[in-house]
Scaffold this active site. Structure first.
Site, short mmCIF file in Angstrom:
data_model
loop_
_atom_site.label_atom_id
_atom_site.label_comp_id
_atom_site.label_asym_id
_atom_site.label_seq_id
_atom_site.Cartn_x
_atom_site.Cartn_y
_atom_site.Cartn_z
N SER A 68 44.12 31.53 45.66
CA SER A 68 43.81 32.00 44.30
C SER A 68 44.59 31.32 43.20
CB SER A 68 44.03 33.51 44.21
OG SER A 68 43.00 34.20 44.89
N LYS A 71 42.62 29.67 40.54
CA LYS A 71 42.10 30.42 39.40
C LYS A 71 42.75 29.98 38.08
CE LYS A 71 40.63 34.74 41.69
NZ LYS A 71 40.90 34.52 43.11
N SER A 126 43.46 39.46 40.88
CA SER A 126 42.91 38.25 41.51
C SER A 126 41.46 38.49 41.94
CB SER A 126 43.76 37.82 42.71
OG SER A 126 43.58 36.45 42.99
#
Length: 456
Positions: A68, A71, A126
């Site tokens: 993640s 991101k 997340s």
């Protein structure tokens, strides 16, 4: 031996040749502290966000699954495209095809969400569901993947290959400690990005209450374990998947200096925070006592931007920020010093009406004593006419009192300030203010039309 992946080679490693080595790279000077003894991350890097100097690194360009932490690139690519107050109704298609076991914030279909709530879902929880909604708003998953890959190129992040906007494990999707640090540095230049990644807790919109029909809400908390615990930590993003293991990129500020750290795939998931904190401690202690072993390269798409803490505004934006809010140019994307188009137009119209009303009130105020003086002068002239030889018994209401010699003598003071005169309602001063107000309104309409046309 230098890495030879994704365009990195011994002759032209992005950021410097030493960053292409798999070994630990550090160049201590006299009095420099030793690196932390227990660093199990397969790849890590610590750098000064302001100067871009890499203070130490290991396998900086090793391509690995990012989880993640990718991101950050998604946010840096998409965030400025939507006003944070924009509401979007989520469709079922936007929540389809989420990877099994994805982290979710709890977005519900067929309900509206503000963009700022979706971004909190991205950074705090997340949430891959929030990412997919924003990606569909951006034109779809594939369009967003292409946009992210293009953004990586402008950042010179050559180790990164994007396959999903949320960082979910997919074949071929990789990044590196060096590239993730570039993403964090670029993202932190955006005030909204910085605010979201620094938020510890927030309220997130829920579903509809079956009894009242009203929208519910629930609390969400940032999964970054260092936030609020490590002194001066700003953010940025953590991640974990089966293939990637634990990944973490953080930024901390101390004594006017901002450091960036990235750790990828340590021996155990929980160690990613301990190793990141120990590298930050070392970096603050080693500042000025080590020679840089590499450099974070500049964003080729934003030559006027500077590092976090500096002035990142272009000259036009800097000039606009000095204006009062109502007179700043309209903001189409929501990221700038002005107001949204509708608010800005209303503010300008309100200003025009205020100018006109003020002028009208002032003119009326001046006209009242003018009428009084005129009446007094007329009465005096009539009294003189009655007592003089020219008087022939005409009624006071009919006669040459305001047209004969009495109105042209030195005692007459009514014409210049009477209704319709230079300072009365409709006089030159009022007309001048009215013309200025109309010019301001025309200029506002022209500016708004030009800004809107450019945004399309």
């Amino acid at each position: 031996m230098a890495l030879t992946a994704f365009g990195q080679d011994g002759a032209a490693v992005v950021g410097g040749e030493r960053l292409g080595s798999p070994d630990v790279q550090v160049a201590p000077l006299s009095g420099a502290p030793a690196l932390p003894a227990e660093l199990s991350g397969r790849s890590w890097l610590v750098a000064d966000a302001g100067t871009g100097e890499v203070l130490a690194a290991r396998n900086a360009h090793l391509p690995m699954p990012p989880a993640s932490t990718l991101k950050m690139l998604f946010a840096d690519t998409v965030m400025t495209r939507f006003d944070r107050s924009l509401e979007h109704k989520v469709t079922p298609a936007e929540l389809a095809d989420l990877g099994a076991g994805s982290s979710l914030v709890g977005v519900k279909e067929n309900l509206p969400y503000r963009v700022e709530d979706l971004w909190r879902g991205v950074f705090l929880s997340s949430g891959n569901d929030a990412v997919h909604v924003l990606a569909h708003m951006n034109g779809g998953i594939q369009q967003t993947v292409a946009d992210m890959q293009a953004r990586a190129r402008t950042l010179q992040a050559k180790d990164t290959k994007v396959a999903s906007p949320d960082g979910y494990d997919m074949d071929g999707q990789v990044s590196s400690a060096y590239d993730l640090t570039l993403f964090a540095r670029a993202g932190l230049r955006n005030a909204d990005f910085r605010s979201y990644c620094a938020t510890r807790t927030a309220s997130f919109p829920g579903g509809l209450d079956k009894l009242t029909g009203r929208r519910t809400s629930f609390d969400i908390a940032n999964t970054d374990r260092l936030l609020g615990k490590y002194p001066g930590l700003i953010g940025v993003k953590n991640g974990y998947t089966t293939n990637a293991g634990a990944t973490f990129t953080g930024a901390a500020e101390r004594g006017g200096r901002t450091l960036l750290v990235t750790v990828m795939h340590p021996e155990a998931q929980g160690k990613v925070y301990d190793e990141a904190a120990s590298l930050l401690d070392w970096g603050f202690a080693a500042a000025g006592k080590v020679q840089p072993v590499g450099q974070l390269v500049q964003d080729t798409a934003a030559p006027a931007a500077t590092a976090p803490g500096g002035s990142s505004a272009a000259p036009e934006a800097a000039a606009a920020s000095q204006l009062p809010p109502w007179s700043r140019p309209p903001v189409i994307s929501g990221d700038g010093p002005g107001l949204a188009p509708a608010v800005w137009t209303a503010a300008v119209l309100g200003t025009v009406l205020a100018v006109w009303a003020t002028a009208r009130a002032a003119a009326r105020h001046r006209a009242v004593p003018s009428r009084t003086r005129t009446a007094r002068a007329t009465a005096q002239a009539q009294a003189q006419a009655r007592s003089g030889p020219a008087y022939r018994g005409r009624p006071a209401s009919v006669g040459p009192a305001t047209t004969g010699p009495a109105t042209t003598g030195p005692a007459y003071r009514g014409g210049a300030t009477a209704v319709g005169g230079a300072t009365g309602v409709g006089g030159r001063g009022h007309r001048r203010l009215t013309r200025r107000a109309r010019a301001l309104l025309r200029r506002a309409r022209t500016t708004l039309a030009a800004r809107t046309a450019r945004s399309r």
